[in-house]
Structures are given as C-alpha cells and as structure tokens.
Scaffold this motif. Structure first.
Motif, PDB file in Angstrom:
ATOM      1  N   ALA A   1      61.517  50.332  55.910  1.00  0.00           N
ATOM      2  CA  ALA A   1      60.157  50.442  56.439  1.00  0.00           C
ATOM      3  C   ALA A   1      59.774  49.160  57.180  1.00  0.00           C
ATOM      4  O   ALA A   1      59.178  49.203  58.261  1.00  0.00           O
ATOM      5  CB  ALA A   1      59.167  50.726  55.316  1.00  0.00           C
ATOM      6  N   ALA A   2      60.146  48.024  56.605  1.00  0.00           N
ATOM      7  CA  ALA A   2      59.843  46.737  57.250  1.00  0.00           C
ATOM      8  C   ALA A   2      60.566  46.613  58.588  1.00  0.00           C
ATOM      9  O   ALA A   2      60.023  46.051  59.551  1.00  0.00           O
ATOM     10  CB  ALA A   2      60.229  45.588  56.327  1.00  0.00           C
ATOM     11  N   GLN A   3      61.789  47.139  58.667  1.00  0.00           N
ATOM     12  CA  GLN A   3      62.532  47.096  59.932  1.00  0.00           C
ATOM     13  C   GLN A   3      61.845  47.941  60.997  1.00  0.00           C
ATOM     14  O   GLN A   3      61.790  47.547  62.167  1.00  0.00           O
ATOM     15  CB  GLN A   3      63.962  47.580  59.713  1.00  0.00           C
ATOM     16  N   LEU A   4      61.314  49.093  60.592  1.00  0.00           N
ATOM     17  CA  LEU A   4      60.605  49.931  61.557  1.00  0.00           C
ATOM     18  C   LEU A   4      59.356  49.231  62.067  1.00  0.00           C
ATOM     19  O   LEU A   4      59.051  49.272  63.268  1.00  0.00           O
ATOM     20  CB  LEU A   4      60.242  51.279  60.920  1.00  0.00           C
ATOM     21  N   TRP A   5      58.633  48.569  61.176  1.00  0.00           N
ATOM     22  CA  TRP A   5      57.436  47.843  61.599  1.00  0.00           C
ATOM     23  C   TRP A   5      57.799  46.601  62.412  1.00  0.00           C
ATOM     24  O   TRP A   5      57.017  46.159  63.254  1.00  0.00           O
ATOM     25  CB  TRP A   5      56.585  47.461  60.393  1.00  0.00           C
ATOM     26  N   GLN A   6      58.988  46.058  62.175  1.00  0.00           N
ATOM     27  CA  GLN A   6      59.404  44.891  62.961  1.00  0.00           C
ATOM     28  C   GLN A   6      59.587  45.255  64.432  1.00  0.00           C
ATOM     29  O   GLN A   6      59.401  44.416  65.315  1.00  0.00           O
ATOM     30  CB  GLN A   6      60.688  44.286  62.398  1.00  0.00           C
ATOM     31  N   ILE A   7      59.943  46.502  64.694  1.00  0.00           N
ATOM     32  CA  ILE A   7      60.035  46.957  66.083  1.00  0.00           C
ATOM     33  C   ILE A   7      58.673  46.795  66.756  1.00  0.00           C
ATOM     34  O   ILE A   7      58.565  46.280  67.873  1.00  0.00           O
ATOM     35  CB  ILE A   7      60.502  48.426  66.144  1.00  0.00           C
ATOM     36  N   ARG A   8      57.630  47.210  66.040  1.00  0.00           N
ATOM     37  CA  ARG A   8      56.267  47.122  66.593  1.00  0.00           C
ATOM     38  C   ARG A   8      55.867  45.673  66.865  1.00  0.00           C
ATOM     39  O   ARG A   8      55.188  45.377  67.860  1.00  0.00           O
ATOM     40  CB  ARG A   8      55.285  47.778  65.602  1.00  0.00           C
ATOM     41  N   GLU A   9      56.273  44.752  65.988  1.00  0.00           N
ATOM     42  CA  GLU A   9      55.904  43.353  66.173  1.00  0.00           C
ATOM     43  C   GLU A   9      56.807  42.649  67.190  1.00  0.00           C
ATOM     44  O   GLU A   9      56.341  41.846  68.000  1.00  0.00           O
ATOM     45  CB  GLU A   9      55.965  42.620  64.822  1.00  0.00           C
TER      46      GLU A   9
ATOM     47  N   THR B   1      56.841  55.335  55.639  1.00  0.00           N
ATOM     48  CA  THR B   1      56.832  55.005  57.059  1.00  0.00           C
ATOM     49  C   THR B   1      57.867  55.848  57.777  1.00  0.00           C
ATOM     50  O   THR B   1      59.001  55.991  57.290  1.00  0.00           O
ATOM     51  CB  THR B   1      57.133  53.511  57.261  1.00  0.00           C
ATOM     52  N   ALA B   2      57.493  56.379  58.926  1.00  0.00           N
ATOM     53  CA  ALA B   2      58.410  57.213  59.700  1.00  0.00           C
ATOM     54  C   ALA B   2      58.336  56.829  61.169  1.00  0.00           C
ATOM     55  O   ALA B   2      57.266  56.484  61.679  1.00  0.00           O
ATOM     56  CB  ALA B   2      58.065  58.689  59.532  1.00  0.00           C
ATOM     57  N   LEU B   3      59.493  56.881  61.815  1.00  0.00           N
ATOM     58  CA  LEU B   3      59.564  56.713  63.267  1.00  0.00           C
ATOM     59  C   LEU B   3      60.009  58.048  63.841  1.00  0.00           C
ATOM     60  O   LEU B   3      61.067  58.573  63.472  1.00  0.00           O
ATOM     61  CB  LEU B   3      60.548  55.612  63.647  1.00  0.00           C
TER      62      LEU B   3
END
Length: 473
Positions: free
Chosen positions: A326-334, A226-228
């Motif tokens: 990776a989970a932290q990056l996806w948490q931004i989206r949620e 996962t990349a931001l």
C-alpha cells in the motif's frame, strides 16, 4: 515613515533573547525559499516567538510603529503568501517555536495545539490516543497547523473528512493591532451568531496570525485497503468514482486520478519503485477505503472491480495485500511530484470544477494548450473525488528559461479563462497569495471586492499584516 530597524532589533532581542531573532542575511535562505524553490525577498529580520503572548507583543509593537509584517509556518506554500515581499521590507514572524500540543481529549475527539506544530506530529499524537487527524498532505512532515488553517488546506482525504475548515473547532488569533483573541472552544456544536474563526481560515494571515487551534479528531481506522485501478480515460474514472461512492458507503477516503505520464514521472524520480502492472494503461485511479470497525473491505473493492469491468470502466487493478505494498502505491502519488520538479520550469495549477464537469474541462483545456504549443506536455492529476485537478504543464525543453516563463504565463491565462467558463475556481487548496492575485481580482464582482476590502479595512486599517496577499496593498 522610515523604519527604525535598530529599535526593532533591540525590542525583539529583549523580548525573545538572542536565539529568538535572526538578523544575518546568510541565514535567511531557509525562510525565504518555498518547497518549489521559488524565492521571495529578504526580511529586515526574523522574529521567532515561543508563546502566543510574545506574538501579540511583537504585533502590537509593529502596529505602534507602522512596521509591515508577515507570518510564516513550514515554508510549504506555493503562492508566495508567506515569503517576504520583494518590493518592500517586512518583519518575518516565524511560528516554528510555537510547537506544543496543549491538550488531547479522546472522549471529545479534539486536540488543542500551538499553530507551529508540524502536521505529522499532530497525526502521530492523535494515533497514540487511538484517534485520527485526517488531514493528509505530501508536505505533512514539514507543514504547520497554522499554515494549514490559514490556507484552508485540503489534501488526500477531503472527500470523506472535508477540508481544514471542517476540521477546526476553535482558534486563537493575534489581531493586527496586537490583541489576542481566544476562541479556543472545543465545541462540536456552537450556534452563537457569527462564527468568527471562519474569517481566519483561508485568510492567509491577512486578518490575523493564528497561534493556536482546536482540531476535530475522528476514530482511528482499524483497517484500510488501497487499490490502484487502470481505466481507459477520465470519463471512465468519473463513472468508477460514482460507483465507488455508492458501493463503498462512507468508507471511501481517497480517490486520486493519475494519468500514465504521471506514473512515468514517478519512476524517473524513484527508479526502484516497481510498476504494479505488466502493461501500461492510459489512466489510473488510486483509491483507499478505511473503517474504524468491522467491515469486509476486500469484498467491497473486489465487487467494485467486477462491476467496473462489466461496464468497461476497469481495465485492470491491483489490491494491496500488505501495508508495504500500500505504501508503494502511495509512493507513486508522491514521487510523481518530485519527478515533475526534476523537469525544471513548469506551470503548477490548482483548479477545482464540479466533479461532473472534469471531463469537459480536461478536453477543452488540453485542446487550448495543444493549439498554442503542441510540444508542451500536459501533467493533469488530482483529487478527483472533490473536483480538484492539478492541470500542470511542462514547456518544450528546447526553449530558454525566459521563453518558457512567457509561454507558461500565456497558457495559464488561457487555462484560467476556461476554468471560469466551466464555473470553477483557480485555487482549490493552495490559496491566492501574491502569485494568483491578478487572476483572482480579475474574476471578482464589484460587490465581492467591496466586501473583501471592507473586511481587510476592519481588521487591519493600516495594511501592515501580510499586505499585498490576496488583495493589493
């Protein structure tokens, strides 16, 4: 014809037992309010069948006695489709007790489930068999497979695996007269004429109630990255997407557009969530690549960073070094969805455009909004890899509630006109329900409307099932 609710209650209690019927209005709230807090009307009562046959018996009774009905899954819809009609009474049929995983075939890469199975439960069962069900939604801990089918759910992985329409091999459906159609075929290829199951996918429960589904599975990804990535604008994000599709082969599974204002909303909702960058940037892209076999994903993404920087499409980037990051990056989206909800009354849209036309649409839509209301905040994000943009609006805080609603209604009409001018769709994945019906009907040709009415008349000539959703009563 007046409804004999006492006779209905006796029938349901005899069929389902007392635990299968809810008739106390104090218990209705959980079923009549959706995720966003919008409330529908109150049903006469709520039936909670536990088998497809019980659903069929209930629908047959309603058909005989001309009782309007609406099916409901996990209450996560956003267009009022599964909430009781506030203008006339309906029997609600909750599918929450139809929650069995019937069969999982890891060799055929298929799974047969009841329609009331929670999406997260299905995903976990697939992973236990070293398989993967790719539908990924923010509401996957509560939404149900039947609702996913009935709304043709999309989510985060559409660009690689397709929408729900591509993930269904077979269906079981109770028709509006109570007949139970068994189309639970686990065939990956079946070319026997009309594909009946496709009529029910995306029909929002207006042609029948889905009680079971055969789902198409994929090999479970063994590795993912996962990349931001920070980019200067939406045009750069689209250019980067084109590069990613080519350089990441078919391993690109998600490509999300997140403007800076959305990041700020995420940090408001989750104050402990760290900002991955030292400096703020105008726009970000959240992307994921995954593989079920050996593949050097790190090198693939690093090459994308390098070429993107050379072409001035990339300002900065973070490649997650662990599952936690990776989970932290996806948490931004949620979390940005929660932050948006915390701001109160706002406009949610769910439009889709040709991918190449997203920049022009964004510019035209932003101009239209700022001309009419300069203080309205634009919250535009979405699944850029499949052309799905959530162009949402936060009205000025100084307005009272009624003024906010009036302004947002005016702006929605303007936005939908721009969507039409750009040859897009007003609903990429949420559906039509009651909320978007007027805009949907306004854009239909006479031929399309005649065909749709003909389908409804064929399946439900009495207009008892989910009446007033998609098409008017």
């Amino acid at each position: 014809m007046p409804i004999d609710t006492a006779a209905l209650h006796r029938f349901l209690t005899e069929l389902l037992g007392t635990g299968g019927v809810i008739d106390d209005p104090a218990a209705f709230a959980r079923y009549t309010t959706d995720w966003a807090g919008d409330k529908g009307g109150d049903p006469w009562m709520i039936a909670r069948p536990a088998t497809p046959e019980q659903v069929a018996d209930i629908v047959a009774f309603c058909h005989r006695h001309q009782i309007p009905m609406v099916a409901q899954g996990g209450h996560s819809g956003l267009v009022g489709g599964a909430q009781p009609d506030p203008e006339r009474g309906e029997l609600m049929i909750s599918l929450e007790r139809l929650n069995r995983i019937r069969h999982l075939d890891p060799v055929n890469f298929s799974m047969s489930v009841d329609s009331g199975c929670i999406l997260q439960t299905v995903k976990e069962a697939a992973e236990e068999a070293d398989c993967y069900f790719p539908l990924a939604l923010g509401a996957q801990g509560s939404c149900q497979i039947g609702g996913n089918v009935s709304t043709n759910a999309g989510g985060l992985n559409v660009l690689r695996y397709g929408m729900m329409r591509q993930l269904v091999l077979g269906l079981e459906v109770v028709l509006p007269d109570g007949r139970l159609w068994n189309g639970m075929h686990a065939l990956h290829k079946d070319n026997r004429g009309y594909d009946l199951k496709q009529l029910f996918i995306g029909a929002e429960g207006t042609l029948g109630i889905v009680t079971g589904a055969v789902l198409k599975l994929a090999p479970r990804p063994q590795t993912s990255r996962t990349a931001l990535i920070a980019v200067p604008d939406i045009a750069a994000a689209l250019a980067l997407y084109g590069q990613a599709r080519r350089s990441c082969c078919d391993l690109l599974s998600a490509f999300e557009l997140i403007p800076r204002v959305c990041m700020e909303l995420a940090f408001e909702a989750a104050p402990d969530l760290p900002d991955p960058f030292d400096d703020a940037h105008p726009v970000y892209v959240l992307m994921e690549v995954s593989a079920s076999g050996p593949a050097d994903l790190d090198t693939m993404i690093e090459h994308l960073f390098e070429t993107g920087a050379e072409q001035e499409h990339v300002l900065d980037g973070v490649l997650a070094s662990s599952e936690t990051q990776a989970a932290q990056l996806w948490q931004i989206r949620e979390s940005m969805l929660e932050g948006q909800q915390m701001r109160g009354e706002h406009l949610r849209t769910d439009v889709s455009l040709p991918i190449s036309g997203l920049t022009a649409f964004f510019e035209d839509a932003s101009h239209a909004v700022t001309q009419r209301s300069p203080d309205t905040q634009i919250i535009a994000y979405g699944h850029i890899g499949d052309g799905n943009l959530h162009f949402n609006l936060l009205p000025p805080a100084r307005l009272d509630l009624e003024a906010k609603k009036a302004l947002l209604h005016e702006l929605e009409d303007a936005l939908f006109d721009i969507v039409d001018a750009h040859h897009g769709s007003i609903s990429a994945e949420h559906g039509i329900g009651r909320v978007k019906q007027a805009a949907f009907l306004a854009d239909l040709s006479d031929t399309e409307y005649t065909l749709l009415k003909g389908l409804k008349q064929l399946f439900d000539p009495q207009g008892l099932m989910a009446a007033g959703r998609i098409l008017p009563r």
